[in-house]
Design a protein around this motif. Structure first.
Motif, PDB file in Angstrom:
ATOM      1  N   GLY A   1       0.820  -1.208   0.000  1.00  0.00           N
ATOM      2  CA  GLY A   1       0.000   0.000   0.000  1.00  0.00           C
ATOM      3  C   GLY A   1       0.853   1.257   0.000  1.00  0.00           C
ATOM      4  O   GLY A   1       2.080   1.205  -0.070  1.00  0.00           O
ATOM      5  N   VAL A   2       0.190   2.396   0.083  1.00  0.00           N
ATOM      6  CA  VAL A   2       0.876   3.684   0.031  1.00  0.00           C
ATOM      7  C   VAL A   2       1.488   3.994   1.395  1.00  0.00           C
ATOM      8  O   VAL A   2       0.815   3.890   2.422  1.00  0.00           O
ATOM      9  N   LEU A   3       2.765   4.363   1.401  1.00  0.00           N
ATOM     10  CA  LEU A   3       3.451   4.716   2.641  1.00  0.00           C
ATOM     11  C   LEU A   3       3.508   6.228   2.792  1.00  0.00           C
ATOM     12  O   LEU A   3       3.789   6.945   1.822  1.00  0.00           O
TER      13      LEU A   3
ATOM     14  N   ARG B   1       8.019   5.888   5.453  1.00  0.00           N
ATOM     15  CA  ARG B   1       9.110   5.492   4.566  1.00  0.00           C
ATOM     16  C   ARG B   1      10.470   5.823   5.191  1.00  0.00           C
ATOM     17  O   ARG B   1      11.401   5.022   5.137  1.00  0.00           O
TER      18      ARG B   1
END
Length: 452
Positions: A368-370, A375
């Motif tokens: 999924g989107v971090l 990050r």
């Protein structure tokens, strides 16, 4: 008299919005932070443990075939698409995002042995034991993303019937030619019903063929007579050949270093070669306990994935002697084909139990989107773990893998046999005349001869 004044600008520590993080200023002078290394070591240890806790590599299985999955091919034009062929002649195009069949290609009367897509991703080439090569039109990405669960493809674009069964096929990375392997190596053009060229060296069956990613006219093949041969399509005869002690099942070129390739061998090892110097392997990758059936490099060229008859999938560093990761499930049987996804994030395996399985290339990676903060946190923990990876406790936790009992026992038995063979050789050398038995390098042991 001089007076030292602490001067601070309010802009430096005032938040612009109430949701912003408070700015903290730290002095990184090592004299003020005497416990820094101890703190970082504990963080590295915790990061290694957390990696084990969050390691969930298996994403899902793609069920649909009714016989063994024998071969796979990536679609260079579409990131989510992968083709698979089975022993009953069925070919399917899968959407990795939904893990569903997008399209079926029916026509082969026997096992499908080879699949490859053209450079532009619009044509699929298949071959099999029914002595035919078939060209299929690949549905465009818009069709793949439609809501239709699956549909059968129309008739093949072309069917080329030949004299012998085929064992493998591969398309040029840049060009209009493809090569088939069988009783000999045949070079085909999309628009010709007969091979434009044929190569033969010996009378044994050629079992795999791979074009070089950097030089479109260079082709590497392996045959059942235990040889690995390199062909140049601009020459009338094969260029070089090396004969090993056991058969090579598959070959993969390194896409970032196109002069290097790795061969998956029957003796449970993989051998990395420099095509310019075939008399010795650059690296021997060992860990499997049964024949390595297939191999595929990551698009980054830094690692490759292998599938084996011992029912496991392993990921190796391109220059590492041992695997960094091993994947297995209770249901997965002998693995006949493996592929890295085109973005190097996933691994796809096809096995004897008719399923394709989707795995993460990094077992503990968060899908999924971090957020940027997440990050940065992951990058920091990775850097700390890398800094202290040589320390025994961190090294032990990072390297440890739980293995199925049959593989654990087979590996320990192989170690016992290797130690016994080494001791026997040492005793022979000790009781022979000095210089009569020379010590053979491990990277040259399995190579019988090189022919030019």
């Amino acid at each position: 008299m001089k007076v030292k004044v602490i001067s601070r600008s309010t802009d430096e520590f005032t938040r612009e919005r109430s949701q912003d993080l408070q700015r903290v200023f730290r002095n990184f002078d090592p004299n003020l932070r005497t416990q820094e290394k101890a703190t970082e070591y504990v963080r590295a240890l915790n990061a290694a443990k957390l990696e084990k806790i969050f390691a969930r590599p298996f994403i899902g299985a793609m069920d649909g075939h009714i016989d063994t999955v024998s071969c796979m091919a990536k679609n260079p034009n579409h990131l989510k698409g992968i083709f698979s062929g089975s022993m009953d002649g069925d070919i399917r195009l899968w959407d990795l995002a939904t893990r569903r069949t997008v399209c079926q290609f029916s026509g082969h009367q026997g096992a499908v042995r080879g699949l490859t897509a053209s450079t532009d991703g619009r044509v699929l080439v298949s071959c099999g034991t029914d002595c035919t090569v078939r060209l299929w039109r690949v549905p465009v990405a818009t069709v793949m993303e439609s809501e239709e669960s699956s549909h059968n493809s129309s008739e093949p674009l072309a069917v080329y019937v030949w004299k012998n069964a085929f064992w493998a096929v591969d398309h040029q990375w840049d060009g209009n030619l493809f090569a088939t392997a069988g009783a000999q190596v045949d070079i085909w053009d999309h628009d010709r019903s007969q091979p434009v060229n044929s190569f033969e060296w010996g009378k044994d069956t050629v079992v795999s063929a791979r074009f070089n990613p950097g030089e479109p006219n260079v082709l590497a093949t392996s045959a059942s007579d235990r040889s690995i041969t390199i062909y140049d399509l601009r020459m009338s005869s094969p260029a070089r050949r090396v004969v090993m002690r056991t058969k090579t099942n598959s070959i993969s070129w390194n896409p970032m270093e196109p002069m290097n390739f790795t061969a998956a061998n029957e003796d449970c090892n993989c051998y990395s070669y420099d095509a310019r110097k075939l008399d010795e392997a650059k690296c021997v990758h060992q860990d499997h306990v049964s024949a390595v059936m297939d191999i595929d490099y990551s698009p980054t060229g830094r690692e490759f994935v292998t599938g084996s008859y011992d029912r496991t999938v392993r990921i190796f560093q391109y220059n590492g002697g041992h695997s960094r990761e091993i994947y297995h499930t209770k249901r997965m049987q002998r693995v006949f084909c493996v592929k890295f996804s085109c973005d190097a994030s996933y691994v796809i395996s096809g096995s004897d139990d008719t399923n394709l399985r989707l795995w993460k290339a990094k077992a503990s990676e968060q899908l999924g989107v971090l957020l940027p903060r997440e990050r940065k946190k992951h990058e920091y923990l990775e850097a700390v773990k890398n800094r202290y990876k040589h320390l025994p406790e961190v090294k032990r936790i990072v390297r440890h893998r739980h293995l199925p009992k049959p593989i654990y026992k087979a590996a320990s038995l192989r170690r016992i046999m290797a130690d016994a063979a080494r001791r026997k050789e040492e005793r022979r050398r000790a009781h022979s005349a000095p210089g009569s038995r020379l010590k053979e390098a491990f990277r040259k042991k399995r190579i019988l001869q090189e022919v030019e």
